[in-house]
Motif scaffolding. Structure first.
Motif, short mmCIF file in Angstrom:
data_model
loop_
_atom_site.label_atom_id
_atom_site.label_comp_id
_atom_site.label_asym_id
_atom_site.label_seq_id
_atom_site.Cartn_x
_atom_site.Cartn_y
_atom_site.Cartn_z
N LEU A 1 110.06 54.02 47.90
CA LEU A 1 109.01 52.96 47.99
C LEU A 1 108.37 52.65 46.65
O LEU A 1 108.04 53.51 45.78
CB LEU A 1 107.81 53.58 48.90
CG LEU A 1 108.28 53.59 50.43
CD1 LEU A 1 107.19 54.44 50.97
CD2 LEU A 1 108.62 52.14 50.96
N ASN B 1 106.76 46.86 47.08
CA ASN B 1 107.21 46.75 48.60
C ASN B 1 105.92 46.93 49.63
O ASN B 1 105.75 46.47 50.57
CB ASN B 1 107.97 47.86 49.22
CG ASN B 1 109.31 48.14 48.15
OD1 ASN B 1 109.50 49.47 47.61
ND2 ASN B 1 109.92 47.27 47.98
N THR C 1 106.95 50.36 57.13
CA THR C 1 107.82 49.65 55.72
C THR C 1 108.49 51.05 55.44
O THR C 1 109.69 50.90 55.07
CB THR C 1 106.98 49.39 54.76
OG1 THR C 1 106.19 48.32 55.11
CG2 THR C 1 107.79 48.97 53.57
N ALA C 2 107.99 52.13 55.36
CA ALA C 2 108.66 53.44 54.92
C ALA C 2 109.69 53.67 55.97
O ALA C 2 110.65 54.37 55.64
CB ALA C 2 107.63 54.69 55.04
N GLN C 3 109.42 53.73 57.22
CA GLN C 3 110.40 53.72 58.45
C GLN C 3 111.65 52.98 58.18
O GLN C 3 112.71 53.52 58.17
CB GLN C 3 109.77 53.62 59.65
CG GLN C 3 110.51 54.19 60.86
CD GLN C 3 109.85 54.35 62.24
OE1 GLN C 3 108.89 53.26 62.34
NE2 GLN C 3 109.95 55.20 62.90
N THR C 4 111.47 51.58 57.95
CA THR C 4 112.28 50.80 57.75
C THR C 4 113.27 51.04 56.65
O THR C 4 114.55 51.10 56.76
CB THR C 4 111.97 49.26 57.49
OG1 THR C 4 110.87 49.01 58.27
CG2 THR C 4 112.96 48.14 57.76
N SER C 5 112.66 51.69 55.46
CA SER C 5 113.59 51.95 54.35
C SER C 5 113.93 53.50 54.34
O SER C 5 114.43 53.82 53.42
CB SER C 5 112.74 51.59 53.06
OG SER C 5 111.51 51.36 53.14
N GLU C 6 113.60 54.00 55.35
CA GLU C 6 114.10 55.85 55.73
C GLU C 6 113.60 56.44 54.58
O GLU C 6 114.14 57.29 53.94
CB GLU C 6 115.54 55.62 55.73
CG GLU C 6 115.82 54.76 56.93
CD GLU C 6 117.51 54.87 57.21
OE1 GLU C 6 118.29 55.62 56.40
OE2 GLU C 6 118.14 54.48 58.14
N GLU C 7 112.21 56.24 54.16
CA GLU C 7 111.48 57.00 53.27
C GLU C 7 110.37 57.85 53.76
O GLU C 7 109.91 57.44 55.11
CB GLU C 7 110.66 56.17 52.17
CG GLU C 7 111.62 55.13 51.41
CD GLU C 7 112.59 56.11 50.19
OE1 GLU C 7 112.06 57.31 49.95
OE2 GLU C 7 113.67 56.00 49.94
N MET D 1 116.31 52.80 48.81
CA MET D 1 115.30 52.66 47.43
C MET D 1 114.02 53.32 47.83
O MET D 1 113.53 52.96 48.64
CB MET D 1 115.31 51.42 46.91
CG MET D 1 114.78 51.01 45.47
SD MET D 1 114.57 49.28 45.10
CE MET D 1 113.07 48.83 46.14
#
Ligand code: ADP
Length: 362
Positions: free
Chosen positions: A3, A7, A68-74, A1
């Protein structure tokens, strides 16, 4: 999803405000989050323009967002942070963010520079005195290191009760009262410091089911420690009353307490000089500690003087026996002195406005 601002707001909860020790989201410092493609722009309110703090905060924010971006692969390209300098005092910010005690009209702190000057006695007297004059009054024993209300209000006869997860205040002497002294053993409360004191005080203030009140009087611990700061950050105070004794040596401490409240943005409603003079049985008055020292200090500091309360052994006895209303039966001089202080306080409160000016500089 992809960002979302929500989040990112959650991610920012890992960063704490060095001032209030709350996270920057809870402290209301995150003003805006904009996501434009891969770029993120944030607006953060700070109460200082100090460059080193801006730099540190910028690094923490960027690290939290990239994690956070890294965790959601964004993918995140640029993170830009703009600081708004918010110079409002702790109490002004609370005034602006709403009253957590909507049933309570005016919240008044009672403080003193040091212990033993009669701060709790005066806080109790103000509470029952304002109630005698027809107001609806609550008394919160915020002296969590040394609660004296169980004794001064005779609460050993009362049982603690809770309803819907809220504490019910004790209905005694025409007022509603709450004290930590009825919830924990007093010797345990004495060891609380810092965050534990903050959290105990917050719970006591906000998890008590106060009825509709004209005034909530808060008896604070003596000095300039954690609890006054917690109070100013938690509840919108109409002002503070400072209790002192007449001696010159007591006044340096009282001045420090005045300055602390002023730094927190809490107006000083006035000064009460306790143990001001002694009235003998023949009516003659003796200035044991140098009557007038408090009034002089008030005038030097441009503060209102609410009045002086005589020293009388029966005042100590009614505190020890938990019968504060008996103070009005001691002597006519005492009764007039007590009523005068209460009336002057009510006048001082009604002349304050809870609307504060706010100043924001970009
Ligand atoms: P504080 O809260 O500043 O530590 P207290 O209110 O507990 O002080 O008062 C300390 C002691 O002095 C108590 O025993 C109290 O009954 C007594 N006291 C306070 N004011 C008076 C007074 N005006 N006359 C006689 N005794 C007093």
């Amino acid at each position: 999803m992809p960002l979302q601002p929500s989040n990112l707001r959650e991610a920012l909860r890992s960063i704490s405000d060095p001032d209030s020790e709350k996270d920057i989201v809870t402290a209301g410092m995150v003003r805006d989050i904009q996501i434009d493609g891969d770029d993120i722009a944030l607006e953060i309110a700070l109460n200082t323009s100090e460059p080193s703090l801006h730099q540190k905060m910028r690094e923490q924010i960027e690290a939290a967002i990239r994690a956070t971006a890294q965790t959601s692969e964004e993918i995140v390209a640029a993170v830009s942070v703009t600081f708004t300098i918010d110079t409002r005092s702790a109490n002004e910010r609370v005034h602006d963010s709403g009253n957590p005690l909507p049933n309570v009209k005016k919240i008044i702190a009672v403080g003193a520079g040091k212990g033993g000057v009669g701060k709790s006695t005066i806080a109790t007297t103000l509470a029952v005195g304002l109630a005698r004059q027809g107001a609806k009054v609550g008394l919160l024993d915020g002296d969590i290191y040394g609660p004296s209300m169980p004794t001064m209000l005779g609460l050993h006869r009362e049982e603690s009760k809770a309803e819907d997860g809220f504490l019910l205040p004790f209905e005694v002497h025409g007022i509603q009262a709450m004290t930590i002294g009825k919830l924990v053993e007093p010797d345990k409360a004495l060891i609380w410091r810092g965050p534990r004191a903050h959290s105990a005080f917050n719970q006591l203030a906000t998890q008590t089911k106060w009825g509709e009140l004209d005034y909530l009087i808060v008896d604070l611990p003596p000095g300039t420690g954690d609890v006054p700061l917690s109070l100013a950050q938690l509840l919108p105070l109409s002002g503070a009353v400072i209790v002192c004794t007449p001696q010159v040596v007591a006044q340096d401490d009282a001045r420090r307490a005045v300055r602390m409240f002023q730094q927190l943005g809490v107006p000083i409603l006035g000064l009460v000089e306790n143990m001001s003079y002694f009235v003998a049985d023949d009516g003659k008055e003796y200035d044991i500690f140098g009557r007038g020292g408090g009034e002089q200090m008030a005038s030097d500091m441009n503060l209102a003087y609410l009045g002086g309360i005589p020293i009388h052994p029966d005042m100590r006895i009614s505190a020890d026996t938990g019968e504060p209303l008996r103070n009005w039966e001691i002597t006519d001089t005492m009764s007039v002195a007590l009523d005068t202080v209460c009336e002057n306080l009510a006048k001082a409160v009604s002349s304050t406005t809870d609307e504060r000016p706010t100043l924001s500089i970009n």
